[in-house]
Design a protein around this motif. Structure first.
Motif, PDB file in Angstrom:
ATOM      1  N   ALA A 198      27.347  36.799  26.768  1.00  0.00           N
ATOM      2  CA  ALA A 198      26.137  36.945  27.570  1.00  0.00           C
ATOM      3  C   ALA A 198      25.712  35.647  28.250  1.00  0.00           C
ATOM      4  CB  ALA A 198      25.004  37.481  26.697  1.00  0.00           C
ATOM      5  N   ALA A 199      25.984  34.514  27.605  1.00  0.00           N
ATOM      6  CA  ALA A 199      25.546  33.238  28.157  1.00  0.00           C
ATOM      7  C   ALA A 199      26.374  32.803  29.363  1.00  0.00           C
ATOM      8  CB  ALA A 199      25.607  32.155  27.078  1.00  0.00           C
ATOM      9  N   ARG A 200      27.501  33.432  29.595  1.00  0.00           N
ATOM     10  CA  ARG A 200      28.356  33.028  30.712  1.00  0.00           C
ATOM     11  C   ARG A 200      27.855  33.665  32.011  1.00  0.00           C
ATOM     12  NH1 ARG A 200      34.569  33.184  29.938  1.00  0.00           N
ATOM     13  NH2 ARG A 200      34.301  31.697  31.650  1.00  0.00           N
ATOM     14  N   ARG A 201      27.894  32.871  33.083  1.00  0.00           N
ATOM     15  CA  ARG A 201      27.368  33.327  34.377  1.00  0.00           C
ATOM     16  C   ARG A 201      28.424  33.230  35.466  1.00  0.00           C
ATOM     17  NH1 ARG A 201      24.335  35.226  31.483  1.00  0.00           N
ATOM     18  NH2 ARG A 201      22.067  35.027  31.338  1.00  0.00           N
ATOM     19  N   SER A 202      29.675  33.381  35.101  1.00  0.00           N
ATOM     20  CA  SER A 202      30.761  33.266  36.060  1.00  0.00           C
ATOM     21  C   SER A 202      30.751  34.455  37.028  1.00  0.00           C
ATOM     22  CB  SER A 202      32.111  33.216  35.338  1.00  0.00           C
ATOM     23  OG  SER A 202      33.170  33.394  36.248  1.00  0.00           O
ATOM     24  N   PRO A 203      30.730  34.207  38.331  1.00  0.00           N
ATOM     25  CA  PRO A 203      30.814  35.308  39.302  1.00  0.00           C
ATOM     26  C   PRO A 203      32.086  36.134  39.143  1.00  0.00           C
ATOM     27  CG  PRO A 203      30.139  33.272  40.388  1.00  0.00           C
ATOM     28  CD  PRO A 203      30.567  32.903  38.997  1.00  0.00           C
ATOM     29  N   LEU A 204      33.166  35.495  38.686  1.00  0.00           N
ATOM     30  CA  LEU A 204      34.415  36.235  38.501  1.00  0.00           C
ATOM     31  C   LEU A 204      34.267  37.304  37.423  1.00  0.00           C
ATOM     32  CD1 LEU A 204      37.117  33.408  38.688  1.00  0.00           C
ATOM     33  CD2 LEU A 204      36.421  35.003  40.485  1.00  0.00           C
ATOM     34  N   ILE A 205      33.514  36.994  36.377  1.00  0.00           N
ATOM     35  CA  ILE A 205      33.297  37.977  35.309  1.00  0.00           C
ATOM     36  C   ILE A 205      32.539  39.182  35.845  1.00  0.00           C
ATOM     37  CG2 ILE A 205      32.048  38.408  33.157  1.00  0.00           C
ATOM     38  CD1 ILE A 205      32.763  35.608  32.263  1.00  0.00           C
ATOM     39  N   PHE A 206      31.450  38.929  36.547  1.00  0.00           N
ATOM     40  CA  PHE A 206      30.645  40.032  37.076  1.00  0.00           C
ATOM     41  C   PHE A 206      31.449  40.863  38.079  1.00  0.00           C
ATOM     42  CE2 PHE A 206      27.052  36.864  36.328  1.00  0.00           C
ATOM     43  CZ  PHE A 206      26.816  37.338  35.044  1.00  0.00           C
ATOM     44  N   GLU A 207      32.241  40.189  38.900  1.00  0.00           N
ATOM     45  CA  GLU A 207      33.043  40.910  39.885  1.00  0.00           C
ATOM     46  C   GLU A 207      34.086  41.799  39.209  1.00  0.00           C
ATOM     47  OE1 GLU A 207      36.185  40.005  43.538  1.00  0.00           O
ATOM     48  OE2 GLU A 207      34.879  38.400  42.795  1.00  0.00           O
ATOM     49  N   PHE A 208      34.765  41.248  38.176  1.00  0.00           N
ATOM     50  CA  PHE A 208      35.782  42.048  37.496  1.00  0.00           C
ATOM     51  C   PHE A 208      35.148  43.223  36.765  1.00  0.00           C
ATOM     52  CE2 PHE A 208      38.846  43.225  34.263  1.00  0.00           C
ATOM     53  CZ  PHE A 208      40.008  43.273  35.000  1.00  0.00           C
ATOM     54  N   ALA A 209      33.979  43.009  36.163  1.00  0.00           N
ATOM     55  CA  ALA A 209      33.294  44.114  35.479  1.00  0.00           C
ATOM     56  C   ALA A 209      32.964  45.234  36.453  1.00  0.00           C
ATOM     57  CB  ALA A 209      32.029  43.600  34.801  1.00  0.00           C
ATOM     58  N   GLU A 210      32.514  44.886  37.653  1.00  0.00           N
ATOM     59  CA  GLU A 210      32.215  45.907  38.654  1.00  0.00           C
ATOM     60  C   GLU A 210      33.471  46.622  39.128  1.00  0.00           C
ATOM     61  OE1 GLU A 210      29.358  47.237  39.692  1.00  0.00           O
ATOM     62  OE2 GLU A 210      28.544  46.056  38.026  1.00  0.00           O
ATOM     63  N   LEU A 211      34.567  45.888  39.252  1.00  0.00           N
ATOM     64  CA  LEU A 211      35.829  46.533  39.620  1.00  0.00           C
ATOM     65  C   LEU A 211      36.254  47.550  38.576  1.00  0.00           C
ATOM     66  CD1 LEU A 211      37.910  43.537  41.036  1.00  0.00           C
ATOM     67  CD2 LEU A 211      37.184  45.568  42.292  1.00  0.00           C
ATOM     68  N   LEU A 212      36.100  47.184  37.305  1.00  0.00           N
ATOM     69  CA  LEU A 212      36.441  48.127  36.230  1.00  0.00           C
ATOM     70  C   LEU A 212      35.590  49.388  36.321  1.00  0.00           C
ATOM     71  CD1 LEU A 212      36.889  45.804  33.128  1.00  0.00           C
ATOM     72  CD2 LEU A 212      38.620  47.331  34.066  1.00  0.00           C
ATOM     73  N   ARG A 213      34.313  49.203  36.558  1.00  0.00           N
ATOM     74  CA  ARG A 213      33.407  50.360  36.627  1.00  0.00           C
ATOM     75  C   ARG A 213      33.720  51.246  37.831  1.00  0.00           C
ATOM     76  NH1 ARG A 213      27.354  48.356  35.333  1.00  0.00           N
ATOM     77  NH2 ARG A 213      27.074  50.602  35.123  1.00  0.00           N
ATOM     78  N   SER A 214      34.204  50.624  38.914  1.00  0.00           N
ATOM     79  CA  SER A 214      34.475  51.407  40.132  1.00  0.00           C
ATOM     80  C   SER A 214      35.768  52.204  40.037  1.00  0.00           C
ATOM     81  CB  SER A 214      34.525  50.488  41.349  1.00  0.00           C
ATOM     82  OG  SER A 214      35.642  49.623  41.287  1.00  0.00           O
ATOM     83  N   VAL A 215      36.719  51.727  39.188  1.00  0.00           N
ATOM     84  CA  VAL A 215      38.014  52.428  39.105  1.00  0.00           C
ATOM     85  C   VAL A 215      38.100  53.293  37.851  1.00  0.00           C
ATOM     86  CG1 VAL A 215      39.170  50.634  40.419  1.00  0.00           C
ATOM     87  CG2 VAL A 215      39.171  50.515  37.922  1.00  0.00           C
TER      88      VAL A 215
END
Length: 283
Positions: free
Chosen positions: A266-283
């Protein structure tokens, strides 16, 4: 005052061994050096950490408290070093449980970030969130239940669960079963992972249950099923991936779906993490 992580590592070794000689050997340093470092740590903290006599070494109350706090602190420091090293190499690590595929999300992510190397890490029930805390993975596709402390967890999908039985089992070949039909069976899962079975299990009611064994892989668990040592409850996709002729898969009608989620620290704020999480949710 800054706490020296090296002294903390020395302290943890002594606290776990409760023997300065064994701790020194474990750390590959001389015992007098270790003793001096522990005395220096006690001086810095202004607290006695150990009680020593000719026969034994024991922790004081202050020592017990420090041990409780030092372990996660050292783990966090180790995870920090690992994450910095992987960032420096330009890598992004995705962990996933058996039966789950992340190919589409990884492909989309890689096309957007050709300068980032995506590494994959297969996990088990035992370490699917541990790999986040210790820095081995940036995100982990997990199967609930997991310990959510310190994590952000987002749902992806749910899937049916099946009972895995030996091929000649009395229930093999049925179109489906109920949890109650499995009440007489020995479950090879952690009972907490299938609380519906735990509520009706005969071996738990009469106290004949053997100690639950932790399995390192699905393959290992299936070997025990095929040998007639019990049954397992696993997600449908996992059962389809690990098909073999000596075991049968039967849907369990009244079990709720296994929930699959994506998790990260939770403490991590990497844009790559958020982007990959959204990709997972979209596919």
């Amino acid at each position: 005052m800054d706490v020296d992580l090296r002294k903390l590592r020395y302290f943890v070794a002594v606290a776990e061994e409760l023997h300065f000689g064994r701790a020194a050997a474990r750390l590959h340093i001389a015992q007098p050096v270790l003793s001096r470092q522990i005395r220096a740590l006690e001086g810095e903290l202004r607290a006695q950490l150990f009680v020593r006599d000719k026969r034994s070494t024991s922790l004081t109350e202050a020592g017990r408290q420090l041990l409780e706090d030092a372990r996660p602190l050292l783990a966090s420091a180790s995870a920090l070093r690992r994450r910095v090293a992987t960032a420096d190499r330009g890598t992004f690590t995705v962990a996933f449980m058996p039966g789950i595929t992340v190919t589409d999300a990884v492909g989309s992510f890689s096309s957007r970030h050709p300068d980032v190397t995506v590494e994959l890490l297969r996990t088990t029930w035992a370490d699917q969130t541990e790999v986040l805390h210790d820095g081995r993975a940036d995100v982990s596709v997990v199967r609930l239940p997991v310990d959510r402390r310190g994590l952000s967890v987002r749902p992806l999908f749910g899937e049916p669960r099946v009972a895995v039985l030996r091929a000649d089992h009395r229930l093999a070949g049925k179109e489906s079963v109920l949890v109650g039909d499995l009440a007489d069976e020995h479950l090879l899962n952690d009972p907490d992972a299938v609380p519906e079975w735990r509520d009706v299990a005969v071996e738990l009611r009469d106290g004949t249950a053997s100690r639950w064994q932790e399995f390192r892989s699905v393959e290992e668990k299936l070997e025990h099923v095929a040998a007639g040592r019990g049954i397992a409850v696993i997600p449908l996709s996992t059962s389809e991936y690990y098909t073999r002729p000596d075991v049968a898969h039967v849907p369990v009608e009244d079990l709720p779906p296994n929930e699959v989620c994506v998790a990260w620290v939770a403490a991590r704020r990497s844009p790559l993490i958020f982007e990959f999480a959204e990709l997972l949710r979209s596919v």
